[in-house]
Scaffold this active site. Structure first.
Site: not given
Length: 149
Positions: A62-66
């Site tokens: 979690d916390g990643c744009a992709s």
């Protein structure tokens, strides 16, 4: 230690792996940032793809744009992880983090000042804030696995 659990002094920091040092050396010879991005992307292309069966909520970061998945393995107190992403540059960043951490003991993983090591590549100044947040999220996941290992 800082709020992110990173070492505050250089003498406390673990040296990076030999594989990561090779990336640092290669970056010294690549002046153009587009070429450096290509280099990082090529690192990702060289990784084996993560088996689709391992792309599950438990391995998703979690916390990643992709979309990002990290699959850690701890054997005899040594961490290795595989990973994958649907974005080429992020896949390359996973490859860079693998070279930073893979093969280290759990204690060594926790001693690495990943932010300082990545600063040696100058990535922090050249990644978007979303990508930087994603890299932080990946590092936090690796550190969490090492601390729970």
């Amino acid at each position: 230690m800082s709020a992110l659990g990173q070492r505050d002094t250089e003498e406390d920091a673990q040296m990076a792996t030999e594989a990561f040092e090779e990336i640092v050396e290669d970056f010294e010879f690549i002046d153009d940032w587009e070429d450096r991005y290509r280099y990082v992307i090529d690192q990702g292309k060289a990784m084996d793809p993560l088996d689709d069966a391992l792309k599950v909520p438990a391995t998703k970061v979690d916390g990643c744009a992709s979309q990002v998945w990290l699959h850690p393995t701890i054997e005899n107190g040594v961490l290795t992880f595989d990973g994958d992403s649907d974005a080429m540059i992020v896949r390359g960043l996973i490859a860079v983090l693998r070279k930073l951490f893979n093969g280290l003991s759990l204690a060594e993983v926790l001693a690495v000042d990943a932010r300082a090591e990545l600063e040696r590549l100058g990535l922090n100044e050249h990644l978007s804030s979303q990508r930087s947040n994603g890299v932080r999220a990946m590092i936090e996941r690796v550190r969490l696995v090492a601390s729970e290992g």
